[in-house]
Motif scaffolding. Structure first.
Motif, PDB file in Angstrom:
ATOM      1  N   ILE A  27      41.379  24.887  36.622  1.00 24.22           N
ATOM      2  CA  ILE A  27      40.167  24.762  37.441  1.00 24.22           C
ATOM      3  C   ILE A  27      40.174  25.802  38.554  1.00 24.22           C
ATOM      4  N   ASN A  28      41.310  25.977  39.199  1.00 26.57           N
ATOM      5  CA  ASN A  28      41.416  26.989  40.256  1.00 26.57           C
ATOM      6  C   ASN A  28      41.152  28.387  39.703  1.00 26.57           C
ATOM      7  N   ALA A  29      41.713  28.681  38.527  1.00 29.51           N
ATOM      8  CA  ALA A  29      41.498  29.990  37.910  1.00 29.51           C
ATOM      9  C   ALA A  29      40.025  30.180  37.565  1.00 29.51           C
ATOM     10  N   ARG A  30      39.386  29.144  37.026  1.00 31.77           N
ATOM     11  CA  ARG A  30      37.973  29.258  36.669  1.00 31.77           C
ATOM     12  C   ARG A  30      37.110  29.521  37.906  1.00 31.77           C
ATOM     13  N   ALA A  31      37.390  28.801  38.993  1.00 35.01           N
ATOM     14  CA  ALA A  31      36.640  29.017  40.232  1.00 35.01           C
ATOM     15  C   ALA A  31      36.850  30.441  40.748  1.00 35.01           C
ATOM     16  N   LEU A  32      38.073  30.925  40.684  1.00 32.07           N
ATOM     17  CA  LEU A  32      38.383  32.283  41.118  1.00 32.07           C
ATOM     18  C   LEU A  32      37.644  33.315  40.259  1.00 32.07           C
ATOM     19  N   ILE A  33      37.629  33.083  38.961  1.00 36.96           N
ATOM     20  CA  ILE A  33      36.921  33.983  38.040  1.00 36.96           C
ATOM     21  C   ILE A  33      35.441  34.010  38.372  1.00 36.96           C
ATOM     22  N   TYR A  34      34.831  32.841  38.528  1.00 38.58           N
ATOM     23  CA  TYR A  34      33.404  32.785  38.871  1.00 38.58           C
ATOM     24  C   TYR A  34      33.137  33.532  40.176  1.00 38.58           C
ATOM     25  N   LYS A  35      33.977  33.320  41.168  1.00 40.94           N
ATOM     26  CA  LYS A  35      33.784  33.993  42.460  1.00 40.94           C
ATOM     27  C   LYS A  35      33.823  35.505  42.293  1.00 40.94           C
ATOM     28  N   GLU A  36      34.836  35.999  41.605  1.00 43.94           N
ATOM     29  CA  GLU A  36      34.965  37.452  41.416  1.00 43.94           C
ATOM     30  C   GLU A  36      33.783  38.010  40.610  1.00 43.94           C
ATOM     31  N   LEU A  37      33.373  37.284  39.583  1.00 42.18           N
ATOM     32  CA  LEU A  37      32.248  37.761  38.773  1.00 42.18           C
ATOM     33  C   LEU A  37      30.951  37.750  39.569  1.00 42.18           C
ATOM     34  N   LEU A  38      30.739  36.736  40.379  1.00 46.05           N
ATOM     35  CA  LEU A  38      29.532  36.671  41.198  1.00 46.05           C
ATOM     36  C   LEU A  38      29.522  37.750  42.275  1.00 46.05           C
ATOM     37  N   LEU A  39      30.690  38.078  42.806  1.00 43.44           N
ATOM     38  CA  LEU A  39      30.765  39.163  43.792  1.00 43.44           C
ATOM     39  C   LEU A  39      30.468  40.514  43.149  1.00 43.44           C
ATOM     40  N   ALA A  40      30.839  40.647  41.873  1.00 45.33           N
ATOM     41  CA  ALA A  40      30.575  41.859  41.087  1.00 45.33           C
ATOM     42  C   ALA A  40      31.087  43.133  41.764  1.00 45.33           C
ATOM     43  N   GLU A  41      32.251  43.036  42.384  1.00 46.11           N
ATOM     44  CA  GLU A  41      32.833  44.199  43.061  1.00 46.11           C
ATOM     45  C   GLU A  41      33.847  44.937  42.200  1.00 46.11           C
ATOM     46  N   ILE A  42      34.464  44.223  41.250  1.00 49.00           N
ATOM     47  CA  ILE A  42      35.451  44.853  40.370  1.00 49.00           C
ATOM     48  C   ILE A  42      35.199  44.415  38.926  1.00 49.00           C
ATOM     49  N   SER A  43      35.734  45.171  37.993  1.00 48.24           N
ATOM     50  CA  SER A  43      35.527  44.889  36.573  1.00 48.24           C
ATOM     51  C   SER A  43      36.341  43.672  36.125  1.00 48.24           C
ATOM     52  N   GLN A  44      36.002  43.174  34.938  1.00 48.73           N
ATOM     53  CA  GLN A  44      36.750  42.047  34.382  1.00 48.73           C
ATOM     54  C   GLN A  44      38.216  42.406  34.189  1.00 48.73           C
ATOM     55  N   ARG A  45      38.492  43.601  33.739  1.00 49.26           N
ATOM     56  CA  ARG A  45      39.892  44.029  33.561  1.00 49.26           C
ATOM     57  C   ARG A  45      40.627  44.070  34.899  1.00 49.26           C
ATOM     58  N   GLU A  46      39.939  44.520  35.933  1.00 49.48           N
ATOM     59  CA  GLU A  46      40.561  44.550  37.263  1.00 49.48           C
ATOM     60  C   GLU A  46      40.811  43.130  37.781  1.00 49.48           C
ATOM     61  N   ILE A  47      39.878  42.210  37.491  1.00 50.42           N
ATOM     62  CA  ILE A  47      40.070  40.806  37.872  1.00 50.42           C
ATOM     63  C   ILE A  47      41.322  40.262  37.184  1.00 50.42           C
ATOM     64  N   ALA A  48      41.439  40.545  35.887  1.00 52.93           N
ATOM     65  CA  ALA A  48      42.593  40.070  35.113  1.00 52.93           C
ATOM     66  C   ALA A  48      43.893  40.576  35.712  1.00 52.93           C
ATOM     67  N   LYS A  49      43.926  41.843  36.025  1.00 56.48           N
ATOM     68  CA  LYS A  49      45.142  42.446  36.573  1.00 56.48           C
ATOM     69  C   LYS A  49      45.439  41.914  37.983  1.00 56.48           C
ATOM     70  N   LYS A  50      44.422  41.855  38.808  1.00 61.48           N
ATOM     71  CA  LYS A  50      44.582  41.436  40.201  1.00 61.48           C
ATOM     72  C   LYS A  50      45.109  40.004  40.309  1.00 61.48           C
ATOM     73  N   HIS A  51      44.626  39.114  39.433  1.00 66.93           N
ATOM     74  CA  HIS A  51      44.956  37.694  39.551  1.00 66.93           C
ATOM     75  C   HIS A  51      45.871  37.190  38.438  1.00 66.93           C
ATOM     76  N   ASN A  52      46.347  38.109  37.601  1.00 68.78           N
ATOM     77  CA  ASN A  52      47.244  37.749  36.507  1.00 68.78           C
ATOM     78  C   ASN A  52      46.647  36.650  35.616  1.00 68.78           C
ATOM     79  N   ILE A  53      45.398  36.875  35.220  1.00 69.27           N
ATOM     80  CA  ILE A  53      44.667  35.961  34.338  1.00 69.27           C
ATOM     81  C   ILE A  53      44.312  36.749  33.085  1.00 69.27           C
ATOM     82  N   SER A  54      44.420  36.122  31.928  1.00 70.09           N
ATOM     83  CA  SER A  54      44.141  36.839  30.682  1.00 70.09           C
ATOM     84  C   SER A  54      42.678  37.265  30.616  1.00 70.09           C
ATOM     85  N   ILE A  55      42.446  38.402  29.989  1.00 67.56           N
ATOM     86  CA  ILE A  55      41.088  38.910  29.831  1.00 67.56           C
ATOM     87  C   ILE A  55      40.247  37.939  29.002  1.00 67.56           C
ATOM     88  N   ALA A  56      40.875  37.240  28.060  1.00 67.27           N
ATOM     89  CA  ALA A  56      40.142  36.254  27.252  1.00 67.27           C
ATOM     90  C   ALA A  56      39.608  35.116  28.129  1.00 67.27           C
TER      91      ALA A  56
END
Length: 87
Positions: free
Chosen positions: A31-60
């Protein structure tokens, strides 16, 4: 039932007590990861790959979150923005 339960919780401390009683550690992390993903995607400041790398979350996982976000109504997205991006 869960809506009523969460609605009746009056403090952040109580939320911190109740959620681990209802959810496993893995579920809370998801749940925490999902909320973090939504926040980063809504901010639209970095790419999905950068989100994955920054937060150690799989691209899938990020792609699933992105797909969920795309299927949300404008009202749902606005609510998430209000809750996750507190500016």
């Amino acid at each position: 039932m869960i809506n009523a339960l969460l609605r009746d919780i009056s403090s952040e401390e109580d939320i911190s007590i109740v959620l681990p009683l209802l959810l496993s550690c893995e579920e809370l992390n998801a749940i925490n990861a999902r909320a973090l993903i939504y926040k980063e995607l809504l901010l639209a400041e970095i790419s999905q790959r950068e989100i994955a790398k920054k937060h150690n979350i799989s691209i899938a996982t990020i792609t699933r979150g992105s797909n969920n976000l795309k299927s949300m109504s404008d009202k749902e997205k606005k609510l998430l923005q209000t809750l996750l991006i507190r500016k």
